[in-house]
Write an enzyme that holds these catalytic residues in place. Structure first.
Site, PDB file in Angstrom:
ATOM      1  N   TRP A  42      14.194 -22.994   7.836  1.00 41.37           N
ATOM      2  CA  TRP A  42      14.207 -22.278   6.553  1.00 41.37           C
ATOM      3  C   TRP A  42      12.964 -22.601   5.739  1.00 41.37           C
ATOM      4  O   TRP A  42      12.392 -21.710   5.100  1.00 41.37           O
ATOM      5  CB  TRP A  42      15.489 -22.567   5.779  1.00 41.37           C
ATOM      6  CG  TRP A  42      16.705 -22.078   6.506  1.00 41.37           C
ATOM      7  CD1 TRP A  42      17.712 -22.836   7.029  1.00 41.37           C
ATOM      8  CD2 TRP A  42      17.035 -20.713   6.830  1.00 41.37           C
ATOM      9  NE1 TRP A  42      18.637 -22.029   7.654  1.00 41.37           N
ATOM     10  CE2 TRP A  42      18.255 -20.731   7.550  1.00 41.37           C
ATOM     11  CE3 TRP A  42      16.419 -19.477   6.591  1.00 41.37           C
ATOM     12  CZ2 TRP A  42      18.874 -19.569   8.024  1.00 41.37           C
ATOM     13  CZ3 TRP A  42      17.031 -18.316   7.062  1.00 41.37           C
ATOM     14  CH2 TRP A  42      18.238 -18.373   7.765  1.00 41.37           C
TER      15      TRP A  42
ATOM     16  N   ASP B 148      15.477 -25.035  -2.266  1.00 43.42           N
ATOM     17  CA  ASP B 148      16.454 -24.216  -1.546  1.00 43.42           C
ATOM     18  C   ASP B 148      17.669 -25.106  -1.277  1.00 43.42           C
ATOM     19  O   ASP B 148      17.625 -26.003  -0.450  1.00 43.42           O
ATOM     20  CB  ASP B 148      15.832 -23.728  -0.227  1.00 43.42           C
ATOM     21  CG  ASP B 148      16.815 -22.918   0.622  1.00 43.42           C
ATOM     22  OD1 ASP B 148      17.983 -22.749   0.208  1.00 43.42           O
ATOM     23  OD2 ASP B 148      16.391 -22.443   1.699  1.00 43.42           O
TER      24      ASP B 148
ATOM     25  N   LYS C  59      27.410 -20.386   2.023  1.00 44.50           N
ATOM     26  CA  LYS C  59      27.638 -21.659   2.699  1.00 44.50           C
ATOM     27  C   LYS C  59      28.682 -22.469   1.922  1.00 44.50           C
ATOM     28  O   LYS C  59      29.676 -22.890   2.465  1.00 44.50           O
ATOM     29  CB  LYS C  59      26.340 -22.467   2.810  1.00 44.50           C
ATOM     30  CG  LYS C  59      25.120 -21.699   3.336  1.00 44.50           C
ATOM     31  CD  LYS C  59      25.120 -21.458   4.812  1.00 44.50           C
ATOM     32  CE  LYS C  59      24.111 -20.449   5.322  1.00 44.50           C
ATOM     33  NZ  LYS C  59      22.716 -20.646   5.012  1.00 44.50           N
TER      34      LYS C  59
HETATM   35  C1  LIG Z   1      21.437 -19.844   5.352  1.00 50.51           C
HETATM   36  C2  LIG Z   1      20.223 -20.385   4.710  1.00 50.51           C
HETATM   37  C3  LIG Z   1      19.201 -19.542   4.234  1.00 50.51           C
HETATM   38  C4  LIG Z   1      19.253 -18.048   4.375  1.00 50.51           C
HETATM   39  O1  LIG Z   1      20.117 -17.542   3.446  1.00 50.51           O
HETATM   40  P1  LIG Z   1      20.326 -15.962   3.237  1.00 50.51           P
HETATM   41  O2  LIG Z   1      21.224 -15.945   2.041  1.00 50.51           O
HETATM   42  O3  LIG Z   1      20.962 -15.445   4.491  1.00 50.51           O
HETATM   43  O4  LIG Z   1      19.005 -15.349   2.982  1.00 50.51           O
HETATM   44  C5  LIG Z   1      18.124 -20.123   3.618  1.00 50.51           C
HETATM   45  N1  LIG Z   1      18.025 -21.451   3.470  1.00 50.51           N
HETATM   46  C6  LIG Z   1      18.971 -22.302   3.928  1.00 50.51           C
HETATM   47  C7  LIG Z   1      18.812 -23.769   3.747  1.00 50.51           C
HETATM   48  C8  LIG Z   1      20.101 -21.787   4.563  1.00 50.51           C
HETATM   49  O5  LIG Z   1      21.058 -22.611   5.015  1.00 50.51           O
END
Ligand SMILES: *Cc1c(COP(=O)(O)O)cnc(C)c1O
Length: 362
Positions: free
Chosen positions: A104, A173, A197
């Site tokens: 990511w 993030d 998540k």
């Molecule tokens: C799942 C995830 C993403 C992607 O998220 P989307 O909402 O599908 O764009 C980005 N960063 C991390 C750390 C993730 O676990």
């Protein structure tokens, strides 16, 4: 298992608290006596206003955010934040720092560079397949921000504590560990998380941005890509994802009122992770893939002696009511995602199954 539900170890979309799902079901056809479903009321109505405001206040209370922070609900997932953060927050002529801790982060760096921004990758754990969190990082003095990925969902690593970035605000993030533990918000200029998540269903992204950061947004950006559009309009410049926000609000309420806040959540999460890592470390049949000091409390990644055994493990686990244990397709192996809503009972059931499987096949 209630209502024929499995123990859900999905990486995302992932398990939600059963009480939340039941409340959505029970109020679905007639929300608060409106005679309408929450998906049928206007987003300009008092009903929805109460929902989004309550969700916002709960985020602030749970994370201990001061009035300097705006809580926004956006669309486009965490992936859209990969482009919005550099677009809004890197002023002309300044660089931004990124730490590369996995898939990511790599995507976030790519999206920032696409815009022709000067991006310094100040640390990376790519040399060993992203199995650890880098230490002793020097950040650039005039960097617009330092971008981190608090939990690496695919590689199974997590920042146990955040690095000292000095005056440089952290952009983070937090998709896969937001609300899993308390944080000190002070160093953070922006935190973002796709809801699917740890805090709700897919379709909404939680964005927490400090006032001085919103003020950086250039005026010539398209409205939907500009943070100030969302902060000025309480996330309702256009129609927001009402159902997803409503579900998040119920998860936040569960966190506050049933769990009792993020300190409590963290201690439960610590316990769950410790039980699983003990099961992995205590049996030669299993091998953890992340360096011990960098291990994630949310995504526990491990290997078995062969890929065939891994396939069999995942399939037999599912036969035993344990779902979602396959590792990400890019890395293989196994992964148990134990977000907030995956309870101790699920972890105990998994550990029991792991013991039996190893005895049979080891
Ligand atoms: C799942 C995830 C993403 C992607 O998220 P989307 O909402 O599908 O764009 C980005 N960063 C991390 C750390 C993730 O676990």
């Amino acid at each position: 298992m209630k209502a024929n539900r499995i123990h859900n170890f999905n990486p995302g979309p992932a398990a939600l608290p059963l009480s939340v799902l039941e409340e959505i079901r029970d109020s679905f056809l007639n929300y608060k006596g409106s005679g309408m479903s929450i998906v049928e009321v206007s987003h300009r109505s008092k009903w929805f206003d109460d929902v989004i405001n309550d969700a916002r206040y709960r985020v602030k209370r749970l994370l201990g955010l001061s009035d300097d922070y705006h809580v926004l609900f956006m669309q486009g997932g965490a992936s859209m934040q990969f482009c919005m953060a550099p677009m809004n927050l890197i002023p002309e002529g300044r660089p931004a720092d990124y730490v590369n801790t996995g898939t990511w982060s790599t995507k976030a760096i790519h999206e920032a560079r696409l815009q022709g921004k000067k991006i310094n990758v100040v640390a990376s754990s790519e040399d060993r397949g992203f199995c650890y969190i880098p230490r002793n990082i020097s950040f650039t003095e005039n960097a617009a921000y330092a971008h981190l990925t608090s939990n690496n969902t695919i590689k199974g690593t997590q920042w146990a504590s955040f690095p000292d970035t000095g005056q440089v605000p952290i952009v983070c993030d937090m998709s896969s560990d937001i609300m899993s533990r308390p944080i000190d918000p002070a160093p953070f200029g922006l935190m973002y998380a796709g809801a699917q998540k740890n805090i709700g269903p897919a379709g909404v992204t939680l964005v927490i941005i400090r006032d001085d950061m919103v003020k950086r947004s250039p005026e010539n950006l398209p409205a939907m890509l500009n943070y100030s559009t969302f902060s000025a309009k309480n996330s309702m410049f256009n129609t927001p994802p009402c159902l997803a926000i409503y579900a998040c609000r119920l998860v936040l309420k569960w966190l506050e009122e049933t769990i009792g806040g993020l300190d409590k959540m963290e201690s439960i999460n610590h316990k769950k992770a410790a039980i699983l890592y003990d099961a992995i470390d205590g049996n030669e049949f299993y091998r953890g893939t992340a360096e011990k000091e960098s291990r994630s409390m949310m995504n526990i990644t491990f290997r078995l002696p062969s890929e065939d055994l891994e396939l069999e493990f995942v399939a037999q686990a599912l036969d035993n009511g344990l779902g979602g244990l396959k590792g990400h397709r890019s890395v293989g192996g196994c992964r148990a995602s134990i977000y907030n809503a995956t309870g101790l009972d699920a972890v105990h059931a998994l550990v029991e199954f792991m013991k039996e499987f190893a005895e049979k096949k080891g």
